[in-house]
Design a protein around this motif. Structure first.
Motif, PDB file in Angstrom:
ATOM      1  N   CYS A  94       0.393  -0.877  -0.217  1.00 23.78           N
ATOM      2  CA  CYS A  94      -0.182   0.019   0.132  1.00 23.78           C
ATOM      3  C   CYS A  94       0.964   1.266   0.611  1.00 23.78           C
ATOM      4  CB  CYS A  94      -0.730   0.087   1.361  1.00 23.78           C
ATOM      5  SG  CYS A  94      -2.045  -1.784   1.057  1.00 23.78           S
ATOM      6  N   ALA A  95       1.966   1.045   0.568  1.00 25.77           N
ATOM      7  CA  ALA A  95       2.917   2.318   0.853  1.00 25.77           C
ATOM      8  C   ALA A  95       3.757   2.456  -0.465  1.00 25.77           C
ATOM      9  CB  ALA A  95       3.782   2.215   2.554  1.00 25.77           C
ATOM     10  N   ASP A  96       3.935   1.240  -1.106  1.00 28.90           N
ATOM     11  CA  ASP A  96       4.744   1.816  -2.205  1.00 28.90           C
ATOM     12  C   ASP A  96       3.682   2.067  -3.518  1.00 28.90           C
ATOM     13  OD1 ASP A  96       6.941   0.835  -1.220  1.00 28.90           O
ATOM     14  OD2 ASP A  96       6.894  -1.522  -2.260  1.00 28.90           O
ATOM     15  N   HIS A  97       2.231   1.446  -2.984  1.00 27.49           N
ATOM     16  CA  HIS A  97       1.567   1.970  -4.451  1.00 27.49           C
ATOM     17  C   HIS A  97       0.692   3.025  -4.265  1.00 27.49           C
ATOM     18  CE1 HIS A  97       3.227  -1.522  -5.626  1.00 27.49           C
ATOM     19  NE2 HIS A  97       3.701  -1.323  -7.157  1.00 27.49           N
ATOM     20  N   SER A  98       1.168   3.875  -3.015  1.00 29.89           N
ATOM     21  CA  SER A  98      -0.238   4.477  -2.672  1.00 29.89           C
ATOM     22  C   SER A  98      -1.431   5.360  -3.091  1.00 29.89           C
ATOM     23  CB  SER A  98       0.203   5.214  -1.807  1.00 29.89           C
ATOM     24  OG  SER A  98       1.558   6.499  -1.775  1.00 29.89           O
ATOM     25  N   ALA A  99      -0.017   6.090  -4.433  1.00 27.00           N
ATOM     26  CA  ALA A  99      -1.389   6.901  -5.688  1.00 27.00           C
ATOM     27  C   ALA A  99      -1.980   6.056  -6.320  1.00 27.00           C
ATOM     28  CB  ALA A  99      -0.392   7.508  -6.490  1.00 27.00           C
ATOM     29  N   GLU A 100      -2.110   4.619  -6.948  1.00 28.68           N
ATOM     30  CA  GLU A 100      -3.099   4.211  -7.730  1.00 28.68           C
ATOM     31  C   GLU A 100      -3.847   3.212  -6.575  1.00 28.68           C
ATOM     32  OE1 GLU A 100       0.597   2.178  -8.088  1.00 28.68           O
ATOM     33  OE2 GLU A 100       0.174   1.408 -10.462  1.00 28.68           O
ATOM     34  N   VAL A 101      -3.377   3.336  -5.077  1.00 33.18           N
ATOM     35  CA  VAL A 101      -4.350   2.915  -4.343  1.00 33.18           C
ATOM     36  C   VAL A 101      -5.452   3.665  -3.925  1.00 33.18           C
ATOM     37  CG1 VAL A 101      -5.393   1.323  -2.272  1.00 33.18           C
ATOM     38  CG2 VAL A 101      -3.580   0.736  -3.910  1.00 33.18           C
ATOM     39  N   ARG A 102      -5.627   4.874  -4.118  1.00 35.30           N
ATOM     40  CA  ARG A 102      -5.650   6.370  -3.477  1.00 35.30           C
ATOM     41  C   ARG A 102      -6.608   6.300  -4.810  1.00 35.30           C
ATOM     42  NH1 ARG A 102      -2.394  11.314  -0.899  1.00 35.30           N
ATOM     43  NH2 ARG A 102      -4.403  11.820  -0.598  1.00 35.30           N
ATOM     44  N   GLU A 103      -5.992   5.957  -5.820  1.00 26.96           N
ATOM     45  CA  GLU A 103      -7.306   6.780  -6.911  1.00 26.96           C
ATOM     46  C   GLU A 103      -8.101   5.024  -6.833  1.00 26.96           C
ATOM     47  OE1 GLU A 103      -5.401   7.152 -10.716  1.00 26.96           O
ATOM     48  OE2 GLU A 103      -8.029   7.022 -11.298  1.00 26.96           O
ATOM     49  N   LEU A 104      -8.003   4.550  -6.653  1.00 25.84           N
ATOM     50  CA  LEU A 104      -8.955   3.437  -7.558  1.00 25.84           C
ATOM     51  C   LEU A 104     -10.100   3.296  -6.117  1.00 25.84           C
ATOM     52  CD1 LEU A 104      -6.525   0.682  -7.665  1.00 25.84           C
ATOM     53  CD2 LEU A 104      -8.308   0.851  -9.121  1.00 25.84           C
ATOM     54  N   VAL A 105      -9.427   3.759  -4.766  1.00 25.99           N
ATOM     55  CA  VAL A 105     -10.719   3.368  -3.337  1.00 25.99           C
ATOM     56  C   VAL A 105     -11.705   5.065  -4.028  1.00 25.99           C
ATOM     57  CG1 VAL A 105      -9.484   2.067  -2.268  1.00 25.99           C
ATOM     58  CG2 VAL A 105      -8.888   4.186  -1.825  1.00 25.99           C
ATOM     59  N   ALA A 106     -10.891   5.509  -4.364  1.00 22.42           N
ATOM     60  CA  ALA A 106     -11.779   7.471  -4.668  1.00 22.42           C
ATOM     61  C   ALA A 106     -12.870   7.211  -5.943  1.00 22.42           C
ATOM     62  CB  ALA A 106     -11.202   8.550  -4.942  1.00 22.42           C
ATOM     63  N   THR A 107     -12.527   6.512  -6.684  1.00 19.57           N
ATOM     64  CA  THR A 107     -13.418   6.337  -7.947  1.00 19.57           C
ATOM     65  C   THR A 107     -13.748   4.808  -8.459  1.00 19.57           C
ATOM     66  OG1 THR A 107     -11.115   5.708  -9.103  1.00 19.57           O
ATOM     67  CG2 THR A 107     -11.775   7.762  -8.974  1.00 19.57           C
ATOM     68  N   ARG A 108     -13.841   4.201  -7.362  1.00 18.38           N
ATOM     69  CA  ARG A 108     -15.119   2.760  -7.838  1.00 18.38           C
ATOM     70  C   ARG A 108     -15.625   2.122  -6.696  1.00 18.38           C
ATOM     71  NH1 ARG A 108     -14.787  -0.043 -12.397  1.00 18.38           N
ATOM     72  NH2 ARG A 108     -12.620   0.138 -13.210  1.00 18.38           N
ATOM     73  N   LEU A 109     -16.555   1.698  -5.938  1.00 16.96           N
ATOM     74  CA  LEU A 109     -17.420   1.111  -5.291  1.00 16.96           C
ATOM     75  C   LEU A 109     -17.493  -0.761  -5.280  1.00 16.96           C
ATOM     76  CD1 LEU A 109     -20.331   2.808  -5.497  1.00 16.96           C
ATOM     77  CD2 LEU A 109     -19.174   2.895  -3.641  1.00 16.96           C
ATOM     78  N   PRO A 110     -17.107  -1.175  -4.275  1.00 13.38           N
ATOM     79  CA  PRO A 110     -17.606  -2.891  -4.081  1.00 13.38           C
ATOM     80  C   PRO A 110     -18.671  -2.792  -5.549  1.00 13.38           C
ATOM     81  CG  PRO A 110     -17.593  -1.699  -1.822  1.00 13.38           C
ATOM     82  CD  PRO A 110     -17.421  -0.605  -2.612  1.00 13.38           C
ATOM     83  N   GLN A 111     -18.533  -4.181  -5.819  1.00 15.41           N
ATOM     84  CA  GLN A 111     -19.543  -4.286  -7.212  1.00 15.41           C
ATOM     85  C   GLN A 111     -19.066  -5.938  -6.690  1.00 15.41           C
ATOM     86  OE1 GLN A 111     -22.520  -4.398  -8.703  1.00 15.41           O
ATOM     87  NE2 GLN A 111     -22.038  -3.070 -10.261  1.00 15.41           N
ATOM     88  N   THR A 112     -20.076  -6.375  -6.631  1.00 11.47           N
ATOM     89  CA  THR A 112     -20.980  -7.903  -7.282  1.00 11.47           C
ATOM     90  C   THR A 112     -21.357  -8.651  -8.257  1.00 11.47           C
ATOM     91  OG1 THR A 112     -22.672  -8.743  -5.759  1.00 11.47           O
ATOM     92  CG2 THR A 112     -19.703  -8.512  -4.798  1.00 11.47           C
ATOM     93  N   ASN A 113     -21.364  -9.401  -9.046  1.00  7.70           N
ATOM     94  CA  ASN A 113     -22.320 -10.043 -10.118  1.00  7.70           C
ATOM     95  C   ASN A 113     -21.788 -11.646 -10.309  1.00  7.70           C
ATOM     96  OD1 ASN A 113     -22.586 -10.092 -13.205  1.00  7.70           O
ATOM     97  ND2 ASN A 113     -23.964 -10.512 -11.788  1.00  7.70           N
ATOM     98  N   GLU A 114     -22.659 -11.682  -8.741  1.00  4.86           N
ATOM     99  CA  GLU A 114     -22.678 -13.571  -8.279  1.00  4.86           C
ATOM    100  C   GLU A 114     -23.320 -14.472  -9.149  1.00  4.86           C
ATOM    101  OE1 GLU A 114     -20.746 -15.340  -6.522  1.00  4.86           O
ATOM    102  OE2 GLU A 114     -21.637 -16.921  -7.479  1.00  4.86           O
ATOM    103  N   VAL A 115     -22.581 -15.437 -10.361  1.00  2.00           N
ATOM    104  CA  VAL A 115     -23.031 -16.014 -11.555  1.00  2.00           C
ATOM    105  C   VAL A 115     -23.857 -17.776 -10.869  1.00  2.00           C
ATOM    106  CG1 VAL A 115     -21.052 -17.463 -12.325  1.00  2.00           C
ATOM    107  CG2 VAL A 115     -22.804 -16.542 -14.051  1.00  2.00           C
ATOM    108  N   GLY A 116     -23.387 -17.718  -9.308  1.00  2.00           N
ATOM    109  CA  GLY A 116     -23.950 -19.002  -9.267  1.00  2.00           C
ATOM    110  C   GLY A 116     -25.698 -18.799  -8.295  1.00  2.00           C
ATOM    111  N   ARG A 117     -26.233 -17.397  -8.579  1.00  2.00           N
ATOM    112  CA  ARG A 117     -27.360 -17.442  -8.845  1.00  2.00           C
ATOM    113  C   ARG A 117     -28.204 -17.364  -9.822  1.00  2.00           C
ATOM    114  NH1 ARG A 117     -25.905 -11.878  -5.922  1.00  2.00           N
ATOM    115  NH2 ARG A 117     -25.263 -12.545  -3.423  1.00  2.00           N
ATOM    116  N   ALA A 118     -27.568 -18.285 -11.231  1.00  2.00           N
ATOM    117  CA  ALA A 118     -28.673 -18.357 -12.426  1.00  2.00           C
ATOM    118  C   ALA A 118     -28.598 -19.833 -12.278  1.00  2.00           C
ATOM    119  CB  ALA A 118     -26.776 -17.839 -13.142  1.00  2.00           C
ATOM    120  N   SER A 119     -27.604 -20.450 -11.098  1.00  2.00           N
ATOM    121  CA  SER A 119     -29.107 -21.660 -10.758  1.00  2.00           C
ATOM    122  C   SER A 119     -30.107 -21.494 -10.042  1.00  2.00           C
ATOM    123  CB  SER A 119     -27.654 -22.078  -9.781  1.00  2.00           C
ATOM    124  OG  SER A 119     -26.323 -22.630 -10.183  1.00  2.00           O
ATOM    125  N   VAL A 120     -30.252 -20.843  -9.155  1.00  2.00           N
ATOM    126  CA  VAL A 120     -31.404 -20.773  -8.810  1.00  2.00           C
ATOM    127  C   VAL A 120     -32.743 -20.114  -9.483  1.00  2.00           C
ATOM    128  CG1 VAL A 120     -30.626 -20.912  -6.111  1.00  2.00           C
ATOM    129  CG2 VAL A 120     -30.996 -18.494  -7.116  1.00  2.00           C
TER     130      VAL A 120
END
Ligand SMILES: C[S@@+](CC[C@H](N)C(=O)[O-])C[C@H]1O[C@@H](n2cnc3c(N)ncnc32)[C@H](O)[C@@H]1O
Length: 345
Positions: A94-120
């Motif tokens: 995190c310390a070595d890549h702080s600029a990239e990590v900072r930008e990602l957490v500022a511009t992204r949100l957690p997102q999921t798409n669970e393909v296993g739910r196709a079964s149900v």
């Protein structure tokens, strides 16, 4: 830093211990790490959560799995993950890549798409009248569950479908199958407030990065599902589950519309959930329609349930069906939140 943010990391230690032991261990170190404040400085409050920071680092490792930190990640270490303390290496990364990590957490949100739910979803569709269907997945995320008729399903008794992506779903009670046949889908559309475009390699990598590395099997099947989707993408539109529901149903091609929601309604507040149910019922009064849902009653108030199930914790599977304006509601099954098993009622 405001203590509430550090508290999120402290709470995550216990809540993820069983399902994500790698992140649980690192979260304990992050909660007391002086560098945390700087890393999350540009992120809006909803993004200042452990899963977003973990996804940002995972995203960078997926781009460069030769990074030494990757040896602690079960999904990246090929079954030979280092079981030593991952925290010092993680904090150094995190310390070595702080600029990239900072930008990602500022511009992204957690997102999921669970393909296993196709079964149900396939299980529920098998309980509805046969015939060509127009599938609208609401809260579709990246749209993976719009491929439900193109995947294969193993229910412990046999395999349904011809895809090389075989989703395992153990079905109970003994003697029952997941479904007799795959549904016939003649048109499909995904609606999501924040859709991911899997044909964009950065979006695809972000979706992979949001999977917890300890769940290596989920990671593998997600990767294959993304490949299949990219080879033949389903249409997605950005929009709101309530405000844009009518126009999305109207945009479907031939076939009786079947709207599906899987772990989506919990994102709506109580008022929006009621509006969603009212808009659907309004459409059902005007034309034949089905709504298949896999949701937890503990976080969704508007599921058509008998009193005994209201507020209950497990994921339940059911449908509402409108034919000639007459509505039928059924609760079908209890299921694993990611579709690994299903118990018919
Ligand atoms: C937990 S994800 C589930 C995604 C997918 N249904 C699945 O089962 O894999 C919830 C999804 O709902 C979407 N969402 C949340 N609020 C929404 C809204 N008001 N309208 C449309 N989509 C929404 C989110 O963007 C996210 O993609």
């Amino acid at each position: 830093m405001a203590d509430p943010v550090r508290m999120r990391f402290r709470r995550f230690v216990a809540s993820s211990r069983k399902r994500a032991p790698l992140y649980s261990r690192i979260s304990a170190a992050l909660a007391d790490w002086p560098g945390l404040e700087e890393l999350l400085a540009d992120a809006p409050d909803p993004a200042r959560v452990p899963v977003n920071l973990f996804a940002a680092v995972h995203y960078l490792l997926l781009a460069d799995p030769a990074e030494p930190l990757a040896r602690f990640y079960p999904n990246l270490a090929g079954g030979r993950a280092d079981t030593g303390d991952p925290a010092p290496e993680f904090l150094a990364f995190c310390a070595d890549h702080s600029a990239e990590v900072r930008e990602l957490v500022a511009t992204r949100l957690p997102q999921t798409n669970e393909v296993g739910r196709a079964s149900v979803l396939v299980a529920a569709l098998g309980e509805l009248p046969r015939g060509p269907r127009a599938h609208l997945d609401i809260g579709a995320s990246a749209g993976l569950n719009l491929m439900l008729d193109r995947l294969a399903y193993s229910d412990g008794h046999g395999v349904l479908g011809g895809s090389d992506l075989v989703l395992e779903c153990t079905v109970r009670p003994e003697g029952r199958r997941l479904a007799g046949e795959l549904p016939v889908i003649t048109s499909r559309l995904g609606l999501d407030a924040n859709p991911l475009d899997l044909t964009n390699s950065e979006d695809a990598r972000w979706l992979e990065a949001c999977v917890w590395p300890d769940q290596a099997d989920r990671f593998v099947r997600l990767r294959r599902a993304i490949e299949l989707f990219v080879a033949d993408p389903a249409p997605l539109r950005r929009g709101d589950a309530v405000a844009d529901l009518r126009s999305a149903v109207a945009a479907l091609g031939p076939g009786i519309p079947v709207a599906t929601t899987t772990w989506m309604l919990c994102y709506l507040d109580a008022g929006a959930q009621r509006e969603f149910a009212a808009v659907l019922a309004g459409i059902g009064a005007e034309r034949d329609l089905d709504w298949v849902w896999a949701e937890s009653p503990s976080v969704v108030d508007v599921l058509p349930l008998p009193d005994a199930l209201v507020g209950s914790d497990p994921t339940l599977l059911g449908y509402s069906s409108w034919r000639d304006g007459r509505r039928t509601d059924r609760v079908l099954a209890q299921c694993h939140p990611h579709g690994y098993w299903l118990t018919w009622w």
